[in-house]
Design an enzyme around this catalytic site. Structure first.
Site: not given
Ligand code: DOR
Ligand code: ZN
Ligand code: ZN
Length: 425
Positions: A61, A63-64, A95, A180, A306, A324-325
């Site tokens: 899991h 995100h690139l 995403n 999610h 994540d 978020f993230g």
């Molecule tokens: O913290 C998060 N960041 N949760 C998510 O569901 C999306 C992710 C993001 O793409 O930044």
């Molecule tokens: Zn998520």
């Molecule tokens: Zn995620």
């Protein structure tokens, strides 16, 4: 000509401790794990000098951000960050912009990864077009293009019938659905969990039920459809309870947990610094205890980061407005080694299993093990090295971490993919 990693320490599950071994690699595959190093004249020899030699870590899991958000991260920087964290296989979320909801976009990611990536990249495709929850994508052609599963990560699939249709279709293709879990009707633009921190700062909170309601709903739908259903970033006690119950009832359900949800609660958030903002949010100490217990008893199958890079400018908007993230690759192993293995709570073998063979087992990958015949995806870790987390030095473009300045032990020093060194300190 073979390559050898000599003088390594490998985890011996039967003995419950590290054992001195030498690994012979031929044509990108582990040829032998030996007590003696019978190196030939022309062999390439890497001396592990008594450091830990593990199967490369697998992160299902991440995100690139490519295509579309290359200012946050791209496949080149993201895979370098992964390699620096000891990861050799990573599965990336859809995403992006455009969302990976067409075979062209899936192929774009795979081509980029082949040309510019330094670790293995497995792409997920979206469940719904543009992740809007309105219309299913074309699962069959996305599978054909190389997608390994379906998910709308970043958002929850709000409509139960849509999710059920997705599960039926995925099941007919032998593919997993990855979720999610978040019910939008229970989330009212909040940035942090409902609880202590939100109360103290007079902020709205994200309730635990917004996650757990989807877990419960989807467990029932998974039971009805027979699909392999995988729960993303479990953060609540209620979700753990529901997954445990579903597993007891024979539902094909698996789940993951992130390092930050194992190590931090909302009571640790020191300020309104958005480097402590992620979704799901940091929960109560009681939830932290529950996800740890869930990981320990196998209710939660694996650890994922994540990894979610954002720009400094975006994170500077403050707790309420920032996205978020947090990034995760380059702190995951030392964080968990320091907090759980050095403290005697887990064996090293347990941590490695949850970062290698468990994700491989759940997603049917040939990677994730040190054994003759397996791909030579290997990570060497200096378990004795201790240093501070320095976000400015991350290979990732994202410096958004709550762990800056933390003194951690157990840093990766060399990462090998298919027998080739792709990163070394
Ligand atoms: O913290 C998060 N960041 N949760 C998510 O569901 C999306 C992710 C993001 O793409 O930044
Ligand atoms: Zn998520
Ligand atoms: Zn995620």
């Amino acid at each position: 000509m073979a390559t050898w990693i000599v003088n390594g320490k490998l985890w011996d599950e039967e003995a419950g401790k590290l054992a001195d071994k030498h690994i012979k690699i031929e044509n990108g595959v582990i040829a032998d794990i030996a007590d003696r190093a019978d190196t030939a004249e022309n062999d390439e020899v890497i001396d592990a000098q008594g450091k830990l030699v593990s199967a490369g870590f697998i992160d299902m899991h991440v995100h690139l951000r490519e295509p579309g958000f290359e200012y946050k991260e791209d496949i080149a920087s993201g895979t370098r960050s992964a390699a620096a964290g000891g990861f050799t296989t990573i599965a990336c979320m859809p995403n992006t912009r455009p969302v990976t909801d067409t075979p062209e976009t899936i192929r774009y990611v795979l081509d980029k990864a082949a040309n510019e990536g330094i670790v293995k990249v497995l792409p997920y495709a979206a469940i719904t077009k543009n992740e809007l929850g309105r219309e299913l994508t074309d699962f069959a052609v996305l599978k054909e293009a190389g997608a390994i599963g379906f998910t709308d990560d970043g958002v929850g699939v709000q409509n139960a019938q849509m999710m059920k249709d997705a599960m039926k279709l995925a099941h007919s293709l032998g593919m997993p659905v990855i979720a999610h879990c978040e019910d939008d009707s229970l989330v009212v633009g909040a940035a942090v969990t409902e609880g202590e921190f939100a109360r103290k700062h007079g902020m709205k909170g994200i309730p635990n039920e917004s996650e757990a309601i989807h877990v419960g709903r989807d467990a029932l739908l998974a039971e009805a459809t027979g699909v392999h259903y995988h729960v993303c970033h479990v953060s609540t006690e209620q979700s753990v309870r529901l997954i445990r119950l579903a597993k007891q009832n024979g539902v094909r359900i698996t789940a993951e947990v992130c390092p930050h949800h194992l190590v931090l609660s909302d009571e640790d958030i020191p300020s309104l610094d958005a480097n402590w903002k992620m979704n799901p949010p940091l929960r109560s100490p009681r939830d932290v205890a529950a996800v740890i217990e869930g990981l320990e008893d196998g209710t939660l199958d694996m650890i994922v980061t994540d990894h979610a890079p954002h720009s400094a400018e975006e994170k500077a908007r403050g707790m309420e407005l920032a996205p978020f993230g947090i990034v995760g690759f380059e702190t995951a192993f030392p964080l968990l080694y320091s907090k759980f293995v050095q403290t005697g709570k887990w064996t090293l073998g347990f941590l490695l299993k949850r970062m290698t063979s468990d994700p491989a087992r759940v997603f049917g990958l040939s990677e994730g093990q040190l054994a003759a015949g397996a791909p030579a995806d290997i990570t060497i870790v200096d378990l004795d090295s201790e240093r501070e987390v320095e976000p400015e030095k991350f290979a990732s473009k994202g410096k958004n971490t709550p762990f800056g300045g933390w003194k951690l032990q157990g840093w990766p020093v060399l990462t090998m993919v298919d027998g080739k060194v792709v990163w070394a300190e």
